[in-house]
Design an enzyme around this catalytic site. Structure first.
Site, short mmCIF file in Angstrom:
data_model
loop_
_atom_site.label_atom_id
_atom_site.label_comp_id
_atom_site.label_asym_id
_atom_site.label_seq_id
_atom_site.Cartn_x
_atom_site.Cartn_y
_atom_site.Cartn_z
N SER A 21 12.06 10.54 6.93
CA SER A 21 10.85 11.31 7.22
C SER A 21 11.28 12.73 7.50
CB SER A 21 10.14 10.74 8.47
OG SER A 21 9.15 11.63 8.94
N TYR A 40 8.69 7.67 17.14
CA TYR A 40 8.79 7.81 15.68
C TYR A 40 10.02 8.62 15.30
CZ TYR A 40 7.34 8.47 10.83
OH TYR A 40 7.29 8.47 9.46
N SER A 72 0.85 -1.20 0.00
CA SER A 72 0.00 0.00 0.00
C SER A 72 0.88 1.24 0.00
CB SER A 72 -0.92 0.02 1.23
OG SER A 72 -0.14 0.05 2.43
#
Length: 282
Positions: free
Chosen positions: A145, A158, A21
């Site tokens: 990120s 994270y 995905s």
């Protein structure tokens, strides 16, 4: 082909994690459209099969695996290399998120995210590296990120995992600089995938509060997965060391370098609702 020449992906294999995905699926579609053979890797077998049906061309394969399992990754890499003798690139898109403040999170919750985001990335990279080194030119692309550039409140595990992936990527690039393998990092800002809406949150966080924070974060996302996938493929083919995706990523990159101790003063207001995991709903 020289070390810095662009990759010719036709007839070569790209291994893509998180391929069931989101950005991973988009990278797979675009690599296949360029004539690459694609090895799709994810925990979601049904999602992998759905993506595989959409791919152009032949020679693709699906591999269902938990990247945090050393033995499973080694077995999977053996399977990939037996089917695909010319592995030219690795793109690591697999990852998850975790909401919660440090006083809400357990050590087990933080370790779980580090296992997924960091050790899963390290695991497949190390296992696949010998195959990549056999190619005259190859490239490893790690998704980091925007939170590997600047660390917000409410996202400690994270940010920890993404800073660690950034460090691994940069050190590996330097370690391999005399080889045929180049290494690059991608820093996406807000990409419209389901990672934040379907990610985990600390058990101590009220589910309604977590849903509000996740929705506030998702509302800030601007980049379509297909656009991000295209940029990731281009960065891989061109063997770029560092790629920003989204205007916010470029701004945060500059901000964190200009004000390394004070960037949060600028980021705090726009992220206020997205990092609030304590204020009751209603």
């Amino acid at each position: 082909m020289t070390r810095r020449a662009h990759l010719d992906v036709r007839g070569r294999t790209a291994v893509i994690t998180g391929a069931a995905s989101g950005m991973g699926a988009e990278v797979a579609r675009r690599m296949a459209a360029r004539g690459a053979h694609v090895a799709l890797v994810d925990r979601n077998a049904e999602g992998l099969e759905s993506v595989a049906r959409d791919l152009r061309g032949r020679g693709h394969s699906t591999h269902t695996v938990d990247l945090t399992s050393d033995d499973a990754v080694i077995a999977m890499v053996d399977e990939i290399t037996s089917h695909h003798p010319r592995v030219q690139s690795l793109v690591t898109c697999a990852g998850s998120s975790m909401l919660g403040g440090v006083d809400q999170l357990t050590m087990a919750e933080m370790r779980w995210l580090m296992d997924v985001n960091l050790w899963g990335t390290v695991n497949i990279t190390q296992a696949l590296l010998p195959a990549l080194l056999r190619e005259p030119a190859a490239h490893i692309t790690h998704l980091v990120s925007i939170y590997g550039l600047a660390a917000p409140a409410g996202r400690i595990p994270y940010a920890m995992s993404k800073y660690a992936v950034r460090g691994f990527t940069e050190a590996l690039r330097h370690e391999l600089e005399q080889t045929s393998v180049t290494v690059g990092a991608i820093y996406p800002a807000g990409v419209k995938t389901g990672i934040i809406l379907h990610g985990r949150y600390a058990a101590a966080v009220d589910p309604a509060v977590a849903a509000r924070a996740a929705a506030a974060q998702a509302a800030m996302y601007r980049t379509e997965p297909g656009d991000a996938g295209e940029k990731i493929v281009e960065a891989t083919i061109r063997r770029r060391a560092r790629t920003m995706i989204g205007r916010e990523a470029r701004l945060v990159d500059v901000l964190s370098r200009l004000a390394p101790s004070h960037y949060w003063a600028v980021m705090r207001r726009p992220l206020k609702e997205a990092v609030d995991t304590t204020t009751p709903v209603g």
